[in-house]
Design a protein around this motif. Structure first.
Motif, mmCIF file in Angstrom:
data_model
loop_
_atom_site.group_PDB
_atom_site.id
_atom_site.type_symbol
_atom_site.label_atom_id
_atom_site.label_comp_id
_atom_site.label_asym_id
_atom_site.label_seq_id
_atom_site.Cartn_x
_atom_site.Cartn_y
_atom_site.Cartn_z
ATOM 1 N N ASN A 137 0.857 -1.197 0.000
ATOM 2 C CA ASN A 137 0.000 0.000 0.000
ATOM 3 C C ASN A 137 0.886 1.237 0.000
ATOM 4 O OD1 ASN A 137 -2.645 -1.491 0.908
ATOM 5 N ND2 ASN A 137 -1.041 -2.141 2.323
ATOM 6 N N TYR A 153 -2.306 8.108 7.404
ATOM 7 C CA TYR A 153 -2.075 6.661 7.565
ATOM 8 C C TYR A 153 -3.154 6.023 8.435
ATOM 9 C CZ TYR A 153 0.115 2.275 9.032
ATOM 10 O OH TYR A 153 0.368 0.957 9.313
ATOM 11 N N ARG A 160 -9.108 0.089 5.832
ATOM 12 C CA ARG A 160 -8.579 -1.248 5.549
ATOM 13 C C ARG A 160 -9.020 -2.241 6.614
ATOM 14 N NH1 ARG A 160 -2.123 -2.319 5.381
ATOM 15 N NH2 ARG A 160 -2.341 -1.205 7.358
ATOM 16 N N ALA A 177 2.484 -7.411 4.574
ATOM 17 C CA ALA A 177 2.185 -6.177 3.833
ATOM 18 C C ALA A 177 3.269 -5.130 4.032
ATOM 19 C CB ALA A 177 0.830 -5.599 4.274
ATOM 20 N N GLY A 179 3.041 -0.777 4.172
ATOM 21 C CA GLY A 179 2.239 0.444 4.101
ATOM 22 C C GLY A 179 3.211 1.595 4.199
ATOM 23 N N TYR A 213 -1.998 -3.479 17.844
ATOM 24 C CA TYR A 213 -1.443 -2.222 18.356
ATOM 25 C C TYR A 213 -2.511 -1.512 19.188
ATOM 26 C CZ TYR A 213 2.651 -2.033 15.130
ATOM 27 O OH TYR A 213 3.821 -2.240 14.452
ATOM 28 N N PHE A 224 -2.049 -6.328 9.067
ATOM 29 C CA PHE A 224 -1.050 -7.125 8.353
ATOM 30 C C PHE A 224 -0.318 -8.046 9.305
ATOM 31 C CE2 PHE A 224 1.447 -3.480 9.803
ATOM 32 C CZ PHE A 224 2.703 -3.990 10.073
ATOM 33 N N GLY A 238 7.122 -4.990 5.407
ATOM 34 C CA GLY A 238 7.878 -3.811 5.780
ATOM 35 C C GLY A 238 8.169 -3.897 7.276
ATOM 36 N N ALA A 240 10.377 -2.217 10.657
ATOM 37 C CA ALA A 240 11.012 -0.980 11.115
ATOM 38 C C ALA A 240 11.514 -1.141 12.537
ATOM 39 C CB ALA A 240 10.012 0.173 11.008
ATOM 40 N N ILE A 242 10.741 -1.056 15.582
ATOM 41 C CA ILE A 242 9.650 -1.136 16.558
ATOM 42 C C ILE A 242 9.859 -2.397 17.385
ATOM 43 C CG2 ILE A 242 7.155 -1.460 16.840
ATOM 44 C CD1 ILE A 242 6.792 0.145 14.219
ATOM 45 N N CYS A 325 5.302 5.251 7.775
ATOM 46 C CA CYS A 325 3.981 5.415 8.395
ATOM 47 C C CYS A 325 3.979 6.033 9.789
ATOM 48 C CB CYS A 325 3.234 4.100 8.412
ATOM 49 S SG CYS A 325 4.006 2.917 9.512
ATOM 50 N N LEU A 329 9.853 7.216 12.379
ATOM 51 C CA LEU A 329 10.642 6.155 11.735
ATOM 52 C C LEU A 329 11.451 6.730 10.579
ATOM 53 C CD1 LEU A 329 8.035 3.228 11.673
ATOM 54 C CD2 LEU A 329 10.088 3.409 13.120
ATOM 55 N N GLU A 332 12.705 1.684 6.749
ATOM 56 C CA GLU A 332 11.877 0.483 6.783
ATOM 57 C C GLU A 332 12.389 -0.450 5.697
ATOM 58 O OE1 GLU A 332 7.600 1.014 7.352
ATOM 59 O OE2 GLU A 332 7.228 -0.510 5.822
HETATM 60 C C1 3EB Z 1 5.112 -1.233 11.599
HETATM 61 O O1 3EB Z 1 5.742 -2.235 11.930
HETATM 62 C C2 3EB Z 1 5.742 -0.370 10.570
HETATM 63 O O2 3EB Z 1 0.291 -0.588 7.284
HETATM 64 O O3 3EB Z 1 0.582 -2.204 5.858
HETATM 65 C C3 3EB Z 1 4.964 -2.024 8.198
HETATM 66 C C4 3EB Z 1 4.395 -2.939 7.296
HETATM 67 C C5 3EB Z 1 4.239 -0.925 8.604
HETATM 68 C C6 3EB Z 1 3.092 -2.739 6.828
HETATM 69 C C7 3EB Z 1 0.988 -1.461 6.766
HETATM 70 C C8 3EB Z 1 2.942 -0.750 8.119
HETATM 71 C C9 3EB Z 1 2.370 -1.640 7.252
HETATM 72 O O4 3EB Z 1 4.030 -0.916 12.121
HETATM 73 C C10 3EB Z 1 4.815 0.081 9.532
#
Ligand code: 3EB
Length: 350
Positions: A137, A153, A160, A177, A179, A213, A224, A238, A240, A242, A325, A329, A332
């Motif tokens: 995305n 976002y 979604r 996924a 994003g 989350y 995702f 993706g 990051a 976190i 996103c 960050l 990624e």
């Molecule tokens: C995260 O870990 C970082 O919204 O589809 C990573 C992979 C992230 C996918 C998405 C967002 C998405 O939250 C951001």
């Protein structure tokens, strides 16, 4: 498995300089590839996906001034059928379905995102490919505010999530996924789906599942999984800096890089996969089709040298300067893990 080759080639948009990087499957099947399932052009323009010469094409404006256009091509080893349904374009062979869509720039994405995903879910059910295993995305002004002061976002995530809750097969699970930001004039997305129920969605024990989350990150969580295992190929979302659900090391590229790489190494390793009932594991050297998204142009050389130090020398790595996103960050990373010695390996380009 002889006919089940499933591969991807990233090629330069100029086409003469093919950077072939293919995975899983016997050499014969891979060299058999004969038709493109889809082409995604990471370049200077964006817009609705179209069928061009029978092939779905999605253009995403991702370039900065460096002019590094490239196309990602998903190859089929079989006969490809393509078509459109409303605003969506799609194609499929016997095994895999590709679908792409686009939402024009808007002050609010919740409803449009929900509708286009619901339409896509209806399409894949109808076509007989109900399991999405990888989705991307691309969201413009991702850290900006929508017409109501909600981060773009989070607005997108709300739509979604509603679609996944209400319109997606309840037992299918959420796919791997990405994003991420784009410089394009609307949300572009694409995904791959298959017929089988053997795909396995993988979480990372170092990270809270994104769909859990807490509310402070937005009214609905991102939909995702951290990775999806499809046969012997592991699609890595993706990823990051976190841990749990908290961003680590705001403002520090090198430290964010280390946490991100640590997250991927753990995610794809044997211990984490075993927790999901999968045997074996992968290392960072098994990763290919890598995309490194970085926020600041000034960090480009640093991310390149960090990537070269950790990934396989023959891995295909693309660098994209876009927003990420979460505003804190800086980097990624996504990729595809497969047994590096299992299939035909690409010849490194000069
Ligand atoms: C995260 O870990 C970082 O919204 O589809 C990573 C992979 C992230 C996918 C998405 C967002 C998405 O939250 C951001």
């Amino acid at each position: 498995m002889t006919s089940a080759c499933f591969n991807v080639v990233a090629e330069r948009a100029s086409a003469d300089d093919l950077i072939a990087s293919r995975f899983t499957g016997p050499d014969e099947a891979c060299s058999n590839r004969n038709a493109a399932l889809a082409r995604i052009v990471f370049g200077a323009t964006s817009g609705r996906p179209r069928i061009e010469g029978g092939v779905p094409v999605l253009r995403l404006k991702m370039g900065d001034e460096a002019r590094e256009d490239f196309a990602e091509v998903w190859w089929s080893v079989g006969t490809v059928t393509s078509g459109s349904a409303g605003d969506l374009v799609f194609s499929h062979d016997d095994e895999f379905l590709f679908c792409a869509g686009f939402i024009p720039l808007s002050e609010r994405y919740t409803e449009a995102a929900r509708k286009v995903y619901a339409d896509a879910f209806a399409l894949i059910a109808e076509q007989g490919f109900p399991k999405i295993f990888r989705m991307w995305n691309f969201i413009p002004r991702i850290n900006g505010e929508n017409g109501e002061g909600l981060e773009v976002y989070r607005d997108f995530c709300r739509g979604r999530a509603l679609a996944f809750e209400q319109d997606y097969a309840a037992d299918a699970g959420m796919p791997a996924a990405t994003g991420i930001g784009t410089w394009g004039e609307g949300v572009g997305f694409y995904f791959l789906a298959c017929r089988e129920s053997t795909v396995r969605h993988i979480e990372n024990s170092r990270q809270t599942p994104a769909y859990k989350y807490p509310r402070r990150y937005g009214p609905r969580p991102p939909s995702f999984a951290r990775a999806t295992l499809m046969r012997d190929t592991l699609f890595v979302s993706g990823t990051a800096s976190i841990l749990g659900h908290a961003t680590m090391h705001a403002g520090d590229l090198a430290r964010q890089w280390d946490v991100t790489i640590g997250n991927i190494a753990h995610l794809i390793g044997a211990e984490n996969l075993a927790a999901h009932g999968a045997t074996g594991g992968y290392t960072l050297h098994d990763l290919d089709q890598i995309k490194v998204y970085y926020r600041h142009a000034a960090d480009r050389l640093a991310v390149e040298s960090l990537a070269r130090a950790v990934f396989h020398p023959h891995a295909c790595i693309r660098y994209l300067k876009v927003d990420i996103c979460r505003a804190d960050l800086l980097v990624e990373i996504e990729g595809v893990a497969s047994r590096r010695d299992a299939g035909l390996r690409p010849t490194p380009t000069a």
